[in-house]
Write an enzyme that holds these catalytic residues in place. Structure first.
Site, PDB file in Angstrom:
ATOM      1  N   GLU A  92       0.702  -1.207  -0.032  1.00  0.00           N
ATOM      2  CA  GLU A  92       0.043  -0.189  -0.161  1.00  0.00           C
ATOM      3  C   GLU A  92       0.851   1.159   0.045  1.00  0.00           C
ATOM      4  O   GLU A  92       0.590   2.190   0.886  1.00  0.00           O
ATOM      5  CB  GLU A  92      -0.897  -0.152   1.052  1.00  0.00           C
ATOM      6  CG  GLU A  92      -2.137  -0.949   1.046  1.00  0.00           C
ATOM      7  CD  GLU A  92      -3.214  -0.446   0.152  1.00  0.00           C
ATOM      8  OE1 GLU A  92      -3.906   0.422   0.577  1.00  0.00           O
ATOM      9  OE2 GLU A  92      -3.171  -0.952  -1.113  1.00  0.00           O
ATOM     10  N   LYS A  97       2.735   1.310  -6.614  1.00  0.00           N
ATOM     11  CA  LYS A  97       1.612   1.004  -7.461  1.00  0.00           C
ATOM     12  C   LYS A  97       1.621   1.767  -8.804  1.00  0.00           C
ATOM     13  O   LYS A  97       1.402   1.466  -9.768  1.00  0.00           O
ATOM     14  CB  LYS A  97       0.354   1.237  -6.679  1.00  0.00           C
ATOM     15  CG  LYS A  97      -0.109   0.060  -5.666  1.00  0.00           C
ATOM     16  CD  LYS A  97      -1.301   0.344  -5.041  1.00  0.00           C
ATOM     17  CE  LYS A  97      -1.864  -0.491  -3.936  1.00  0.00           C
ATOM     18  NZ  LYS A  97      -2.091  -2.087  -4.365  1.00  0.00           N
ATOM     19  N   HIS A 140     -11.524  -4.153  -3.956  1.00  0.00           N
ATOM     20  CA  HIS A 140     -11.171  -4.466  -2.407  1.00  0.00           C
ATOM     21  C   HIS A 140     -11.571  -5.865  -1.697  1.00  0.00           C
ATOM     22  O   HIS A 140     -12.633  -5.943  -1.096  1.00  0.00           O
ATOM     23  CB  HIS A 140     -11.538  -3.324  -1.373  1.00  0.00           C
ATOM     24  CG  HIS A 140     -11.186  -3.113  -0.224  1.00  0.00           C
ATOM     25  ND1 HIS A 140     -11.740  -2.524   0.792  1.00  0.00           N
ATOM     26  CD2 HIS A 140      -9.961  -3.698   0.346  1.00  0.00           C
ATOM     27  CE1 HIS A 140     -11.115  -2.548   1.877  1.00  0.00           C
ATOM     28  NE2 HIS A 140      -9.963  -3.274   1.808  1.00  0.00           N
TER      29      HIS A 140
END
Length: 287
Positions: A92, A97, A140
């Protein structure tokens, strides 16, 4: 028609997602930069197939080797070249990303949908790193992915209705329901959950509660929660909780999402929860 599934990231969530799809018969390619992470993922899937034999409450007990035979474990992103749907599960951290998506865009076929498995990072922002913003969507999954019946699906600014429909149909094919929400920091689940677990940590940090067990028991016994907030944080991963809070705080500039100092200290100590063997509780059987 059975779709080819790509899974990027062999951490806790990537392992769970690969397990879920392979257990339902889908061919899966899992990619990670670390051979060690891939080996550990294979080991966890083989173990968890035994622990979670009923993926959707209806399937008979599965053979662990049969499930892992459906998964190609690789360090080469080019193995995703035939993927119809890729679920990205890397750490995260926004910069990691963002650097990944142009690479995926260059390797995967034009029709391939990118499912972003993130706790808080903007789907729209990541989609802008590709030439297929209409085919980028948030998926998610909750931990453990092979057991949780619902997936939070996040519609980015440019996500097309066709991509939403394809994603929900795919999830339905692995026995998962879905709820579609719009793109915002933390979405629905983590906008609420991260605030709850962070406040529970502050109560422990400030000495309002004497122990994590006391905090969690209040929520289990008074409100009927299956897990208390600190048990939940350990399951999510305290490092992931910290990163998610930082993303939400940076996005909203709302002081209530300021990470608890106790959380930051525990992450610095390497106490990341279930996956590391220690968080607010100890987990001696952690792999």
């Amino acid at each position: 028609m059975m779709q080819n599934i790509g899974v990027v990231g062999a951490g806790t969530m990537g392992t769970g997602v690969a397990h879920l799809f392979a257990a339902r018969g889908y061919p899966v390619v899992m990619v990670d930069s670390s051979e060690a992470a891939l080996a550990r993922s294979r080991e966890l899937i083989e173990r968890n197939v035994t622990l979670y034999p009923l993926v959707d409450g209806e399937q008979p007990r599965l053979d662990a080797r049969e499930v892992t035979r459906r998964i190609v474990f690789s360090t080469n992103l080019r193995e995703l070249k035939d993927s119809d749907f890729v679920v990205e599960n890397v750490t995260e951290k926004r910069e990691i990303k963002e650097a990944l998506y142009p690479q995926l865009d260059s390797v995967c076929p034009p029709h391939c949908v990118f499912g972003v498995n993130t706790s808080a990072i903007s789907i729209t922002r990541l989609a802008a790193r590709t030439a297929r913003a209409d085919r980028v969507i948030g998926t998610h999954f909750m931990n453990p992915a092979p057991l949780k019946p619902l997936v939070e699906v996040i519609r980015g600014t440019h996500t097309s209705p066709e991509t939403v429909d394809r994603t929900r149909a795919l999830l339905d094919g692995v026995g998962r329901d879905s709820i579609v929400v719009n793109d915002a920091a933390g979405f629905v689940t983590n906008r609420v959950m991260m605030l709850t677990v962070n406040e529970a940590m502050f109560l422990l940090h400030e000495g309002v509660a004497d122990s994590a067990a006391d905090v969690d028991r209040l929520f289990r016994d008074c409100f009927g929660h299956r897990m208390g907030p600190l048990e939940t944080a350990d399951l999510i991963g305290l490092d992931t909780v910290l990163l998610s809070l930082e993303v939400i705080y940076d996005s909203l500039r709302d002081s209530k999402y300021r990470p608890c100092p106790l959380l930051a200290r525990m992450v610095d100590a390497g106490w990341h929860g279930v996956k590391s063997g220690r968080g607010f509780y100890e987990y001696p059987d952690a792999v």
